[in-house]
Write a protein that holds these residues in place. Structure first.
Motif, short mmCIF file in Angstrom:
data_model
loop_
_atom_site.label_atom_id
_atom_site.label_comp_id
_atom_site.label_asym_id
_atom_site.label_seq_id
_atom_site.Cartn_x
_atom_site.Cartn_y
_atom_site.Cartn_z
N LYS A 1 0.82 -1.21 0.00
CA LYS A 1 0.00 0.00 0.00
C LYS A 1 0.86 1.26 0.00
CE LYS A 1 -4.05 -1.95 2.15
NZ LYS A 1 -5.31 -1.42 1.72
N ALA A 2 2.05 1.18 0.63
CA ALA A 2 2.92 2.35 0.73
C ALA A 2 3.86 2.48 -0.46
CB ALA A 2 3.74 2.28 2.02
N GLY A 3 4.23 1.38 -1.05
CA GLY A 3 5.17 1.43 -2.17
C GLY A 3 6.54 0.92 -1.80
N CYS A 4 7.03 1.31 -0.62
CA CYS A 4 8.31 0.82 -0.14
C CYS A 4 8.37 0.95 1.39
CB CYS A 4 9.47 1.53 -0.80
SG CYS A 4 9.66 3.25 -0.32
N ARG A 5 9.34 0.30 1.99
CA ARG A 5 9.46 0.29 3.45
C ARG A 5 9.77 1.68 4.01
NH1 ARG A 5 12.60 -5.36 4.80
NH2 ARG A 5 11.15 -6.63 3.61
N TYR A 6 10.57 2.41 3.30
CA TYR A 6 10.95 3.75 3.74
C TYR A 6 9.73 4.65 3.87
CZ TYR A 6 13.16 8.33 3.77
OH TYR A 6 13.54 9.59 4.11
#
Length: 61
Positions: free
Chosen positions: A12-17
């Motif tokens: 949902k966010a795109g990446c962990r960062y």
């Protein structure tokens, strides 16, 4: 075990960062509002559930 699963949150966010930054910012906002949580619920878990249940949208600028 952490609920919801971290891989679904990352998708949902795109990446962990981005996920880490969004969660950290939301946690700071909720701490400032002195949010009362249910028993046994961690504030990070609460924010993760908000993201998972689409109550908190991640908007990429």
């Amino acid at each position: 075990m952490i609920q919801p699963p971290i891989d679904k949150l990352i998708s949902k966010a795109g990446c962990r960062y981005v996920l880490a930054n969004v969660v950290a910012k939301r946690v700071r906002v909720l701490i400032g509002k002195n949010l009362r949580l249910e028993k046994q619920q961690n504030i990070v878990e609460h924010v993760s559930l908000e993201i998972f249940n689409d109550k908190l949208k991640i908007v990429k600028e």
